[in-house]
Design a protein around this motif. Structure first.
Motif, PDB file in Angstrom:
ATOM      1  N   CYS A  41       0.837  -1.200   0.000  1.00 44.47           N
ATOM      2  CA  CYS A  41       0.000   0.000   0.000  1.00 44.47           C
ATOM      3  C   CYS A  41       0.869   1.246   0.000  1.00 44.47           C
ATOM      4  O   CYS A  41       2.056   1.209   0.342  1.00 44.47           O
ATOM      5  CB  CYS A  41      -0.948  -0.001   1.196  1.00 44.47           C
ATOM      6  N   HIS A  60      -3.364  -0.553  -3.112  1.00 41.48           N
ATOM      7  CA  HIS A  60      -4.080  -0.214  -1.892  1.00 41.48           C
ATOM      8  C   HIS A  60      -3.611   1.118  -1.331  1.00 41.48           C
ATOM      9  O   HIS A  60      -2.469   1.532  -1.531  1.00 41.48           O
ATOM     10  CB  HIS A  60      -3.869  -1.299  -0.825  1.00 41.48           C
ATOM     11  N   GLU A  63      -5.609   2.486   4.160  1.00 42.99           N
ATOM     12  CA  GLU A  63      -6.626   1.713   4.884  1.00 42.99           C
ATOM     13  C   GLU A  63      -6.260   0.240   4.987  1.00 42.99           C
ATOM     14  O   GLU A  63      -6.747  -0.466   5.884  1.00 42.99           O
ATOM     15  CB  GLU A  63      -7.994   1.867   4.208  1.00 42.99           C
ATOM     16  N   ARG A  66      -5.143  -1.265   8.375  1.00 44.82           N
ATOM     17  CA  ARG A  66      -6.092  -1.716   9.389  1.00 44.82           C
ATOM     18  C   ARG A  66      -6.166  -3.239   9.454  1.00 44.82           C
ATOM     19  O   ARG A  66      -6.544  -3.803  10.485  1.00 44.82           O
ATOM     20  CB  ARG A  66      -7.493  -1.182   9.084  1.00 44.82           C
ATOM     21  N   THR A  67      -5.822  -3.910   8.370  1.00 44.76           N
ATOM     22  CA  THR A  67      -5.982  -5.362   8.280  1.00 44.76           C
ATOM     23  C   THR A  67      -4.688  -6.112   8.535  1.00 44.76           C
ATOM     24  O   THR A  67      -4.642  -7.332   8.381  1.00 44.76           O
ATOM     25  CB  THR A  67      -6.501  -5.739   6.886  1.00 44.76           C
ATOM     26  N   ALA A  94      -1.544   7.458   8.993  1.00 46.72           N
ATOM     27  CA  ALA A  94      -1.525   6.081   8.508  1.00 46.72           C
ATOM     28  C   ALA A  94      -1.097   5.109   9.608  1.00 46.72           C
ATOM     29  O   ALA A  94      -1.715   4.056   9.803  1.00 46.72           O
ATOM     30  CB  ALA A  94      -0.585   5.966   7.307  1.00 46.72           C
ATOM     31  N   LEU A  97      -3.573   3.866  12.106  1.00 44.37           N
ATOM     32  CA  LEU A  97      -4.545   2.864  11.690  1.00 44.37           C
ATOM     33  C   LEU A  97      -4.130   1.446  12.088  1.00 44.37           C
ATOM     34  O   LEU A  97      -4.937   0.517  12.001  1.00 44.37           O
ATOM     35  CB  LEU A  97      -4.734   2.908  10.165  1.00 44.37           C
TER      36      LEU A  97
END
Length: 321
Positions: A41, A60, A63, A66-67, A94, A97
């Motif tokens: 990302c 990406h 966000e 977050r995963t 960032a 997150l």
């Protein structure tokens, strides 16, 4: 599946950017099932400039962080000296997150990002040896170790440079799934499963005289003798050197004293035996040259923080799963 998210920042070094997908993306269980999902990302999901003469696109935005189960930040060129001692707002947002339980990994001078974010405060860390002194001056609250290839401080890990990024990613595969899988990844990538010594091997220091002899043959011989005591005098005799000359040459070539190197190799042997055999702990200790289970327990706990029994429970089970 464990998700590794690689954060590519403007000015990213292309080689280091590719390390996580090459190492983690190669790891499979015995049935051929991938053990990691690797995604890349940027801060805004847009193209990212590199330190080379091309840019890259990534699928990406921030966000994706977050995963993440593990986040890897490769080094990047930024500012007049290529270093970063403060966090721009978009990068700080960032990093906010990240899940609380996520592991975070820096490669080379990306350690500056972790330091500026406060993630290394009170921790031991490393960075590229050329910047270690500046890093320590900039972040005095961090214990900087410029002599190692990487530092595993649990949830936060730092690697020293390009090749050390490979070493650290392989270390994480080994930590997650055991030596058998990590060694297979190393073979497929045609890299050593681990390297001896630390950054001291690569620091540009003038030598008092050329190393006209080598300790390599003695190191190979010593690895075949780990099951028994190996006094320094015997090692020097095998190398056909005086003890003083042997110690000096060994330090120049390996980056650590002979005794420390031997202990590390004994720990490596014990870990492999614990992972791949059902030998009693006493016998593992004997085979690795520690003599007693008590000595093995002390050294293994000091190195990886767990007892031989706990280590076997974690890694023997995973490797066999």
């Amino acid at each position: 599946m464990h998700r590794v998210v690689v954060l590519a920042l403007d000015g990213v070094y292309p080689f280091e950017l590719s390390i996580p997908v090459r190492i983690f993306g190669t790891a499979e269980d015995p049935d051929g099932k991938p053990l990691y999902e690797v995604v890349t990302c940027s801060l805004d999901g847009g193209p990212v400039s590199t330190s080379a003469d091309f840019a890259i696109t990534v699928p990406h935005g921030a966000e994706a962080l977050r995963t993440a189960d593990t986040v890897v930040i490769p080094p990047f060129a930024c500012g007049p000296d290529g270093l970063l001692d403060w966090l721009p707002d978009d990068l700080a947002a960032a990093l906010a997150l990240l899940p609380a339980q996520a592991r975070i990994v820096s490669i080379c001078t990306a350690s500056y990002v972790l330091a500026a974010a406060g993630l290394l405060d009170g921790r031991r860390a490393t960075t590229h040896w050329t910047e270690a002194a500046h890093f320590q001056r900039t972040f005095p609250q961090i214990e900087v170790d410029a002599d190692v290839l990487f530092v595993d401080d649990g949830q936060v890990l730092t690697a020293a440079g390009v090749g050390a990024g490979v070493d650290l990613c392989l270390h994480l595969v080994r930590r997650d799934h055991g030596s058998e899988i990590a060694n297979r990844v190393a073979r497929l990538c045609v890299v050593p499963p681990w390297r001896e010594g630390g950054q001291a091997q690569y620091i540009d220091r003038p030598l008092p005289e050329p190393a006209t002899a080598s300790t390599a043959a003695t190191r190979v011989w010593a690895l075949e003798q780990l099951h028994r005591p190996l006094p320094l005098a015997e090692l020097a005799e095998h190398a056909r050197m005086s003890v003083r000359t042997f110690c000096r040459r060994f330090g120049e070539e390996v980056g650590m004293p002979p005794g420390q190197w031997l202990t590390q190799r004994r720990v490596d042997r014990a870990r492999r035996l614990l992972e791949t055999t059902d030998l009693p702990v006493d016998q593992v200790a004997a085979e690795a040259g520690f003599g007693t289970a008590v000595s093995l327990r002390q050294h293994l706990t000091g190195t990886v923080g767990v007892s031989p029994t706990a280590y076997r429970t974690a890694f023997r089970t995973r490797a066999a799963a």
